[in-house]
Design an enzyme around this catalytic site. Structure first.
Site, PDB file in Angstrom:
ATOM      1  N   SER A  19       4.289   3.089   0.635  1.00 23.26           N
ATOM      2  CA  SER A  19       5.444   3.594   0.688  1.00 23.26           C
ATOM      3  C   SER A  19       6.470   2.158   1.396  1.00 23.26           C
ATOM      4  O   SER A  19       7.547   2.258   1.802  1.00 23.26           O
ATOM      5  CB  SER A  19       6.089   4.761   1.981  1.00 23.26           C
ATOM      6  OG  SER A  19       5.423   4.770   2.638  1.00 23.26           O
ATOM      7  N   TYR A 185     -11.668   0.648  12.780  1.00 19.80           N
ATOM      8  CA  TYR A 185     -10.625   0.148  11.649  1.00 19.80           C
ATOM      9  C   TYR A 185     -11.843  -0.526  10.789  1.00 19.80           C
ATOM     10  O   TYR A 185     -12.505  -0.847   9.536  1.00 19.80           O
ATOM     11  CB  TYR A 185      -9.891  -0.843  12.292  1.00 19.80           C
ATOM     12  CG  TYR A 185      -9.457  -0.858  10.757  1.00 19.80           C
ATOM     13  CD1 TYR A 185      -8.079  -1.123   9.852  1.00 19.80           C
ATOM     14  CD2 TYR A 185      -8.627  -2.968  11.019  1.00 19.80           C
ATOM     15  CE1 TYR A 185      -7.699  -1.507   9.567  1.00 19.80           C
ATOM     16  CE2 TYR A 185      -7.721  -3.749   9.796  1.00 19.80           C
ATOM     17  CZ  TYR A 185      -7.370  -3.199   8.844  1.00 19.80           C
ATOM     18  OH  TYR A 185      -7.044  -3.262   8.513  1.00 19.80           O
ATOM     19  N   ALA A 187     -14.826  -0.832  10.538  1.00 20.97           N
ATOM     20  CA  ALA A 187     -16.598  -0.663  10.337  1.00 20.97           C
ATOM     21  C   ALA A 187     -15.552  -0.008   8.963  1.00 20.97           C
ATOM     22  O   ALA A 187     -16.863  -0.718   7.775  1.00 20.97           O
ATOM     23  CB  ALA A 187     -17.055   0.065  10.827  1.00 20.97           C
ATOM     24  N   ILE A 218      -1.003  -9.538   7.851  1.00 20.82           N
ATOM     25  CA  ILE A 218      -0.244 -10.131   6.594  1.00 20.82           C
ATOM     26  C   ILE A 218       1.347  -9.348   7.356  1.00 20.82           C
ATOM     27  O   ILE A 218       1.258  -8.751   8.274  1.00 20.82           O
ATOM     28  CB  ILE A 218      -0.596  -9.371   5.297  1.00 20.82           C
ATOM     29  CG1 ILE A 218      -1.248  -9.944   4.830  1.00 20.82           C
ATOM     30  CG2 ILE A 218       0.743  -9.244   4.730  1.00 20.82           C
ATOM     31  CD1 ILE A 218      -1.529 -11.091   4.844  1.00 20.82           C
TER      32      ILE A 218
HETATM   33  N1  LIG Z   1      -1.221  -6.032   7.320  1.00 16.77           N
HETATM   34  C1  LIG Z   1      -2.048  -6.844   7.849  1.00 16.77           C
HETATM   35  O1  LIG Z   1      -2.295  -7.593   8.670  1.00 16.77           O
HETATM   36  C2  LIG Z   1      -3.230  -6.636   7.039  1.00 16.77           C
HETATM   37  C3  LIG Z   1      -4.527  -7.030   7.161  1.00 16.77           C
HETATM   38  C4  LIG Z   1      -6.042  -6.464   6.623  1.00 16.77           C
HETATM   39  C5  LIG Z   1      -5.441  -5.406   5.925  1.00 16.77           C
HETATM   40  N2  LIG Z   1      -4.670  -5.051   5.938  1.00 16.77           N
HETATM   41  C6  LIG Z   1      -4.378  -3.592   5.109  1.00 16.77           C
HETATM   42  O2  LIG Z   1      -4.102  -3.340   3.808  1.00 16.77           O
HETATM   43  C7  LIG Z   1      -3.370  -2.553   3.767  1.00 16.77           C
HETATM   44  C8  LIG Z   1      -1.692  -2.001   4.028  1.00 16.77           C
HETATM   45  O3  LIG Z   1      -1.215  -2.672   5.401  1.00 16.77           O
HETATM   46  P1  LIG Z   1      -0.068  -2.580   5.418  1.00 16.77           P
HETATM   47  O4  LIG Z   1       0.259  -3.983   5.981  1.00 16.77           O
HETATM   48  O5  LIG Z   1       1.582  -2.937   4.612  1.00 16.77           O
HETATM   49  O6  LIG Z   1       0.082  -1.449   6.546  1.00 16.77           O
HETATM   50  P2  LIG Z   1       0.748  -0.231   6.620  1.00 16.77           P
HETATM   51  O7  LIG Z   1       0.525   0.767   7.535  1.00 16.77           O
HETATM   52  O8  LIG Z   1       1.991  -0.143   6.363  1.00 16.77           O
HETATM   53  O9  LIG Z   1       0.650   1.040   5.189  1.00 16.77           O
HETATM   54  C9  LIG Z   1      -0.050   1.883   4.705  1.00 16.77           C
HETATM   55  C10 LIG Z   1       0.018   2.695   3.703  1.00 16.77           C
HETATM   56  O10 LIG Z   1      -0.979   3.888   4.142  1.00 16.77           O
HETATM   57  C11 LIG Z   1      -0.147   5.073   4.299  1.00 16.77           C
HETATM   58  N3  LIG Z   1      -1.394   5.607   4.656  1.00 16.77           N
HETATM   59  C12 LIG Z   1      -1.344   6.712   5.670  1.00 16.77           C
HETATM   60  N4  LIG Z   1      -2.544   7.573   5.660  1.00 16.77           N
HETATM   61  C13 LIG Z   1      -2.640   8.124   3.692  1.00 16.77           C
HETATM   62  C14 LIG Z   1      -3.118   8.839   3.365  1.00 16.77           C
HETATM   63  N5  LIG Z   1      -4.510   9.935   3.693  1.00 16.77           N
HETATM   64  N6  LIG Z   1      -2.870   8.970   2.296  1.00 16.77           N
HETATM   65  C15 LIG Z   1      -2.032   8.336   1.778  1.00 16.77           C
HETATM   66  N7  LIG Z   1      -1.627   7.103   1.996  1.00 16.77           N
HETATM   67  C16 LIG Z   1      -1.802   6.949   3.211  1.00 16.77           C
HETATM   68  C17 LIG Z   1       0.608   5.219   5.149  1.00 16.77           C
HETATM   69  O11 LIG Z   1       1.671   6.203   4.752  1.00 16.77           O
HETATM   70  C18 LIG Z   1       1.206   3.284   4.166  1.00 16.77           C
HETATM   71  O12 LIG Z   1       2.044   3.396   3.749  1.00 16.77           O
HETATM   72  C19 LIG Z   1      -4.406  -1.731   4.884  1.00 16.77           C
HETATM   73  O13 LIG Z   1      -4.991  -0.209   3.749  1.00 16.77           O
HETATM   74  C20 LIG Z   1      -4.627  -2.279   5.978  1.00 16.77           C
HETATM   75  O14 LIG Z   1      -5.616  -2.013   6.420  1.00 16.77           O
HETATM   76  C21 LIG Z   1      -3.910  -5.239   6.320  1.00 16.77           C
END
Ligand SMILES: NC(=O)c1ccc[n+]([C@@H]2O[C@H](COP(=O)([O-])OP(=O)(O)OC[C@H]3O[C@@H](n4cnc5c(N)ncnc54)[C@H](O)[C@@H]3O)[C@@H](O)[C@H]2O)c1
Length: 280
Positions: A19, A185, A187, A218
């Site tokens: 989303s 997170y 883990a 990011i």
């Molecule tokens: N932004 C960063 O710095 C960063 C760094 C390392 C890893 N990540 C990983 O990248 C991915 C995306 O991160 P982001 O920064 O875009 O965060 P974000 O919170 O915008 O994206 C996470 C998405 O997962 C969805 N979500 C949460 N629970 C859910 C469920 N039960 N079922 C389906 N969807 C669900 C949320 O609605 C959201 O759209 C994540 O897995 C995050 O751990 C992000």
């Protein structure tokens, strides 16, 4: 062999948690490279959601709902404007039955699933071990690890039947170097790396490639909701002294799921601006 110009022509991709942020960027990049893309998330832009429903998913979902940071319809429209097929599905990755039904519908409508991006994740609980909430420990494992397991399990029969597919699990540098105040997170993100390797071993005989992306910091809407001092310290730790863009992750994924990367499996690709390097 595909050409570099239209790397993912005739492929069908499913992205979870698409989303906003990295998931949305992945969906757009895969479509730009030629794929039809299914956008899935817990809350869809056009749905009427109650505050209660967002509350169920934690503080991040509540903030994003109240500030209208849900772009599922917009993402689908942008993909369709590129001339690709696209549709948004409400899909909670913790609900295996719902995941199975959505994948059945996708295969019925789009013909197959070639690419699965296990991107859905939780980023809204930072606290040291004594304050680590038990319910968030379980929630983080349910979404980040069990969610990836559910989607992999549900897509596997389709990929096995067609003898081909590519799965990406979204890890984090927190999963490789740990994170202060990130017990649950980090883990979960470490667990995803070993899950990736086991699935790569099982998938190889069916030409199913399974890899992980290990992002650093990011610049997404979720990142910007973090503590500004903490964010600044993390940025200063990177070799580039700046956060990555969601597109940096999406570009790496586009290559990894393409036919140009068929000999890469079980890998964890760091897209981190060098945050894990010994900078001083
Ligand atoms: N932004 C960063 O710095 C960063 C760094 C390392 C890893 N990540 C990983 O990248 C991915 C995306 O991160 P982001 O920064 O875009 O965060 P974000 O919170 O915008 O994206 C996470 C998405 O997962 C969805 N979500 C949460 N629970 C859910 C469920 N039960 N079922 C389906 N969807 C669900 C949320 O609605 C959201 O759209 C994540 O897995 C995050 O751990 C992000």
């Amino acid at each position: 062999m595909s050409s570099w110009n239209n790397l993912l022509a005739n492929k069908v991709a499913v992205v979870t948690g698409a989303s906003r942020g990295i998931g949305r960027a992945d969906a757009l990049a895969l479509a730009e490279a030629g794929a039809d893309v299914i956008v899935t998330d817990i809350l869809l832009e056009s749905d009427e959601h109650s505050d209660k429903e967002a509350e169920k998913y934690g503080p991040m979902a509540q903030v994003m709902q109240s500030t209208d940071v849900i772009y599922t319809d917009q993402t689908v429209a942008e993909i369709q404007q590129m001339g690709r097929r696209s549709k948004a599905y409400k899909m909670d990755v913790t609900n295996l039955e719902q995941v199975k039904v959505v994948f059945e519908q996708v295969v019925a409508e789009f013909g197959k699933i070639d690419i699965l991006i296990n991107n859905a994740g939780t980023l809204d609980h930072v606290s040291q071990i004594e304050q680590q909430r038990d319910d968030f420990w379980n929630r983080d494992f349910d979404v980040n690890v069990t969610g990836a397991y559910h989607c992999t399990k549900a897509v596997w029969p389709y990929m096995k039947e067609q003898q081909g597919g590519s799965i990406i699990n979204m890890s984090s540098v927190a999963g490789t170097i740990g994170g202060f105040g990130q017990a649950s997170y980090s883990a979960t993100k470490g667990a995803l790396l070993s899950f990736t390797k086991s699935m790569a071993l099982e998938g190889a005989r069916h030409h199913i490639n399974v890899n992980a992306i290990i992002p650093g910091i990011i610049d997404t809407e979720a990142f910007r909701l973090g503590n500004p001092d903490m964010n600044e310290r993390m940025i200063n730790r990177t070799a580039f002294k700046e956060p990555g863009k969601p597109e940096d992750i999406a570009n790496a994924i586009t290559f990894l799921v393409s036919d140009k990367a068929t000999y890469i499996t079980g890998a964890g690709l760091q897209v981190s601006g060098g945050i894990e390097l010994f900078t001083f």
